[in-house]
Design a protein around this motif. Structure first.
Motif, mmCIF file in Angstrom:
data_model
loop_
_atom_site.group_PDB
_atom_site.id
_atom_site.type_symbol
_atom_site.label_atom_id
_atom_site.label_comp_id
_atom_site.label_asym_id
_atom_site.label_seq_id
_atom_site.Cartn_x
_atom_site.Cartn_y
_atom_site.Cartn_z
ATOM 1 N N PHE A 75 0.832 -1.200 0.000
ATOM 2 C CA PHE A 75 0.000 0.000 0.000
ATOM 3 C C PHE A 75 0.869 1.253 0.000
ATOM 4 O O PHE A 75 0.638 2.181 -0.780
ATOM 5 C CB PHE A 75 -0.922 -0.008 1.224
ATOM 6 N N ALA A 76 1.872 1.265 0.870
ATOM 7 C CA ALA A 76 2.768 2.424 0.946
ATOM 8 C C ALA A 76 3.476 2.644 -0.395
ATOM 9 O O ALA A 76 3.600 3.787 -0.853
ATOM 10 C CB ALA A 76 3.789 2.248 2.066
ATOM 11 N N ALA A 77 3.920 1.577 -1.032
ATOM 12 C CA ALA A 77 4.608 1.711 -2.326
ATOM 13 C C ALA A 77 3.685 2.341 -3.367
ATOM 14 O O ALA A 77 4.106 3.213 -4.143
ATOM 15 C CB ALA A 77 5.092 0.339 -2.805
ATOM 16 N N GLY A 78 2.421 1.936 -3.380
ATOM 17 C CA GLY A 78 1.467 2.498 -4.340
ATOM 18 C C GLY A 78 1.170 3.961 -4.075
ATOM 19 O O GLY A 78 1.148 4.794 -4.993
ATOM 20 N N LEU A 79 0.941 4.305 -2.800
ATOM 21 C CA LEU A 79 0.627 5.694 -2.465
ATOM 22 C C LEU A 79 1.822 6.608 -2.716
ATOM 23 O O LEU A 79 1.670 7.702 -3.266
ATOM 24 C CB LEU A 79 0.183 5.809 -1.013
ATOM 25 N N VAL A 80 3.012 6.160 -2.361
ATOM 26 C CA VAL A 80 4.216 6.960 -2.595
ATOM 27 C C VAL A 80 4.420 7.157 -4.101
ATOM 28 O O VAL A 80 4.748 8.258 -4.555
ATOM 29 C CB VAL A 80 5.445 6.319 -1.921
ATOM 30 N N ASP A 81 4.209 6.103 -4.880
ATOM 31 C CA ASP A 81 4.357 6.236 -6.327
ATOM 32 C C ASP A 81 3.338 7.232 -6.886
ATOM 33 O O ASP A 81 3.674 8.067 -7.722
ATOM 34 C CB ASP A 81 4.208 4.879 -7.017
#
Length: 188
Positions: free
Chosen positions: A161-167
């Motif tokens: 989730f964090a990877a998607g939001l940061v991207d």
């Protein structure tokens, strides 16, 4: 999971388009500005959709008011225009560009809002509720869910989730698979 390194943000037209779509998703009253009422409505909607009760409901209300304070630190009667919303997000992006702790804090705030049962994972049903919260047809959730679920185990972990939001926040590439993290970009 190692944090991805992004080029410095230019706040391109495409970045503006993504965050403009996000602005309109939070304008629950549809009046073209964000107010404390929009965040109150948002909190109550998420509470209803995921079935929060007691402490979880109170925490959701509190968290949405903290989010409102990000936009309106001095007073609760302020109206936030699209331009102000974009400037706040630009400032947050500038301040957190190299600070993965800030990035993760933002991601985990949303993760905990969506993880209704508190099991540390987001299910397809919980993700569909998140899209419904944003005013997006739940039928659009599965392909986005599958892109975020990197290991394809049928659950979104905190890291995924964090990877998607940061991207979504730091990637200005119109072809990024996470551009629709908050739903389709072409909606106002």
């Amino acid at each position: 999971m190692e944090p991805k390194v992004y080029p410095a943000l230019t706040f391109s037209d495409f970045w503006i388009k993504k965050f403009t779509a996000l602005f309109y998703r939070f304008d629950k009253t549809g009046d073209g500005v964000l107010t404390i009422e929009d965040f109150t409505i948002s909190a109550e909607l998420m509470i209803k959709l995921v079935g929060f009760k007691g402490e979880k409901a109170a925490a959701m209300r509190h968290n949405m008011m903290e989010l409102w304070q990000l936009f309106s630190p001095d007073r609760s009667d302020k109206k936030i225009t699209l331009e102000e919303f974009l400037e706040v997000h630009k400032e947050v992006a500038r301040n957190s560009f190299h600070d993965h702790n800030i990035q993760n804090k933002n991601a985990l705030f949303w993760f905990d809002c969506i993880d209704a049962d508190g099991d540390g994972e987001i299910s397809q049903t919980e993700h569909a509720c998140f899209f419904e919260f944003l005013g997006i047809d739940k039928k659009l959730s599965p392909p986005v869910f599958n892109r975020i679920d990197l290991n394809q185990d049928g659950k979104i972990s905190r890291e995924e989730f964090a990877a998607g939001l940061v991207d979504f926040t730091f990637n200005e590439d119109p072809n990024s698979p996470y551009n629709d993290f908050y739903g389709p970009v072409d909606v106002e």
